[in-house]
Design a protein around this motif. Structure first.
Motif, PDB file in Angstrom:
ATOM      1  N   PHE A  27      38.916  36.159  33.596  1.00 11.59           N
ATOM      2  CA  PHE A  27      38.127  36.966  34.016  1.00 11.59           C
ATOM      3  C   PHE A  27      38.115  38.717  33.919  1.00 11.59           C
ATOM      4  CE2 PHE A  27      37.236  32.959  36.768  1.00 11.59           C
ATOM      5  CZ  PHE A  27      36.824  32.365  36.585  1.00 11.59           C
ATOM      6  N   ALA A  28      37.362  39.011  33.265  1.00 15.34           N
ATOM      7  CA  ALA A  28      36.990  40.697  33.134  1.00 15.34           C
ATOM      8  C   ALA A  28      37.554  41.641  34.429  1.00 15.34           C
ATOM      9  CB  ALA A  28      36.474  40.929  32.147  1.00 15.34           C
ATOM     10  N   SER A  46      46.695  40.609  29.873  1.00 14.84           N
ATOM     11  CA  SER A  46      45.566  41.209  28.815  1.00 14.84           C
ATOM     12  C   SER A  46      45.129  41.067  29.348  1.00 14.84           C
ATOM     13  CB  SER A  46      45.046  38.917  29.404  1.00 14.84           C
ATOM     14  OG  SER A  46      46.199  38.850  28.984  1.00 14.84           O
ATOM     15  N   LYS A  47      44.197  41.901  28.391  1.00 16.35           N
ATOM     16  CA  LYS A  47      43.671  42.970  28.920  1.00 16.35           C
ATOM     17  C   LYS A  47      41.924  43.651  27.542  1.00 16.35           C
ATOM     18  CE  LYS A  47      45.906  47.490  27.234  1.00 16.35           C
ATOM     19  NZ  LYS A  47      44.057  48.651  27.093  1.00 16.35           N
ATOM     20  N   ILE A  48      40.909  43.803  28.303  1.00 18.36           N
ATOM     21  CA  ILE A  48      40.263  43.944  27.559  1.00 18.36           C
ATOM     22  C   ILE A  48      39.959  45.680  27.082  1.00 18.36           C
ATOM     23  CG2 ILE A  48      37.661  43.949  26.768  1.00 18.36           C
ATOM     24  CD1 ILE A  48      37.507  42.160  28.346  1.00 18.36           C
ATOM     25  N   GLU A 283      40.875  44.980  33.156  1.00 13.98           N
ATOM     26  CA  GLU A 283      42.374  44.044  32.836  1.00 13.98           C
ATOM     27  C   GLU A 283      41.367  42.194  33.257  1.00 13.98           C
ATOM     28  OE1 GLU A 283      46.512  42.467  35.484  1.00 13.98           O
ATOM     29  OE2 GLU A 283      44.553  44.471  36.371  1.00 13.98           O
ATOM     30  N   ILE A 284      42.002  41.163  32.683  1.00 15.88           N
ATOM     31  CA  ILE A 284      41.785  39.790  32.623  1.00 15.88           C
ATOM     32  C   ILE A 284      42.587  38.984  33.128  1.00 15.88           C
ATOM     33  CG2 ILE A 284      41.065  38.038  31.102  1.00 15.88           C
ATOM     34  CD1 ILE A 284      40.955  39.960  28.248  1.00 15.88           C
ATOM     35  N   ILE A 285      42.164  38.639  34.463  1.00 18.50           N
ATOM     36  CA  ILE A 285      42.681  37.796  35.713  1.00 18.50           C
ATOM     37  C   ILE A 285      42.401  36.286  35.355  1.00 18.50           C
ATOM     38  CG2 ILE A 285      43.242  37.254  37.696  1.00 18.50           C
ATOM     39  CD1 ILE A 285      43.716  39.759  36.770  1.00 18.50           C
ATOM     40  N   SER A 286      43.544  35.968  35.259  1.00 20.08           N
ATOM     41  CA  SER A 286      43.285  34.023  34.568  1.00 20.08           C
ATOM     42  C   SER A 286      44.200  32.976  35.480  1.00 20.08           C
ATOM     43  CB  SER A 286      43.919  34.166  33.939  1.00 20.08           C
ATOM     44  OG  SER A 286      43.852  35.065  32.103  1.00 20.08           O
ATOM     45  N   GLU A 287      42.485  32.691  35.402  1.00 19.18           N
ATOM     46  CA  GLU A 287      42.591  31.493  36.502  1.00 19.18           C
ATOM     47  C   GLU A 287      41.898  29.806  36.383  1.00 19.18           C
ATOM     48  OE1 GLU A 287      39.740  31.859  39.625  1.00 19.18           O
ATOM     49  OE2 GLU A 287      40.807  34.110  40.360  1.00 19.18           O
ATOM     50  N   ALA A 288      42.928  29.410  37.154  1.00 21.32           N
ATOM     51  CA  ALA A 288      42.628  27.640  35.770  1.00 21.32           C
ATOM     52  C   ALA A 288      41.480  27.184  36.549  1.00 21.32           C
ATOM     53  CB  ALA A 288      43.502  26.657  36.796  1.00 21.32           C
TER      54      ALA A 288
END
Length: 289
Positions: A27-28, A46-48, A283-288
């Motif tokens: 999620f950005a 991780s980012k855009i 910023e890219i936030i990662s979630e399962a």
């Protein structure tokens, strides 16, 4: 029979891998400057958009390696993903970088050559990052004696695109560029013309100033020799000490040169990204899943 047994074993291992595989969603989100400040390479994030955060600060890409195959112009940094691997050992830290051409006509002609993907990886023990995170239980032992490589030995990067920048401003010799074209962009659209030769902003600025300046636009920032008016209510009292009237009182505060430059830097990074030919940083936030 041997071959069949071998195939069956492989199938079982593949099934187990499929069961263990986990889908991660990204999620950005806007970069939270108040929470942790600007993103850094040592954050392994991780980012855009924005500028690439090079995993290996001594070896960064040259713009000549990232040219669009349609228009032959330098590509723009799109995103990076931190995706470490347990094996092999040299992929303990691994970052995937994606670049693309921002010219729509190139994509209409052919998508081939309009995107390029590169990978950078490092082992756990390297000259740039502590072997384990500071919050690790064995951090004191594992990181004992570690000294990161001096910033002065890092490769110079272009202020506009973040690629290798062997050229420097001939006037201040403080800013690096990959090409005369990007130097011209920074000189005009990036406001370096008005700031060239001044002292750089300090490593950190008071958080209260951060919040205040982040909301300002370049047009509202005056030079350090000018004063900024701030209205505040002044209370007046009678002989008995009772408030009889409230009048607006004008106070003045002068923006220091460091504050002005810091405000300009924020504007360049977050409000004038299109002028600098960058994508807005997220910023890219990662979630399962």
């Amino acid at each position: 029979m041997v071959d069949q047994k071998h195939d069956s074993t492989l199938d079982t291992e593949e099934d187990q891998d499929m069961e263990e595989a986990q889908v991660m969603l990204g999620f950005a989100e806007p970069v939270d400057l108040e929470e942790h400040g600007p993103l850094r390479a040592e954050d392994f994030c991780s980012k855009i958009g924005g500028l690439p955060l090079w995993l290996n600060p001594e070896h960064v890409l040259d713009t000549k390696e990232m040219l669009c195959e349609q228009c032959t112009k330098p590509m723009t940094f799109l995103l990076q993903l931190y995706s470490p691997e347990d094996h092999p050992a040299e992929a303990f830290h691994r970052v995937i970088y994606v670049f693309c051409c921002k010219t729509g006509a190139c994509h209409k002609k052919s998508p081939k050559g309009c995107f390029k993907v590169v990978r950078s990886q490092l082992g756990q023990y390297n000259p740039y990052y502590t072997p384990v995170a500071e919050d690790h239980e064995d951090a004191a032992k594992e990181n004992a004696g570690f000294t990161p490589l001096e910033d002065s030995k890092h490769a110079k990067t272009c202020f506009v695109c973040g690629m290798y920048g062997p050229k420097t401003c001939s006037k201040c010799h403080k800013v690096s560029y990959c090409s005369p074209e990007h130097q011209a962009i920074h000189w005009t659209k990036g406001l370096h013309k008005s700031l060239c030769g001044t002292n750089p902003p300090p490593p950190s600025v008071d958080s209260a100033i951060d919040s205040e300046l982040a909301d300002m636009s370049i047009a509202s920032i005056k030079s350090s020799s000018e004063e900024e008016s701030i209205e505040e209510e002044e209370e007046e009292y009678d002989e008995d000490g009772n408030v009889i009237e409230k009048k607006p009182k004008k106070l003045t505060r002068t923006l220091t040169r460091a504050e002005q430059e810091y405000a300009n830097r924020l504007d360049i990074d977050f409000k004038l990204v299109e002028r600098m030919n960058r994508f807005p940083e997220m910023e890219i936030i990662s979630e399962a899943e």
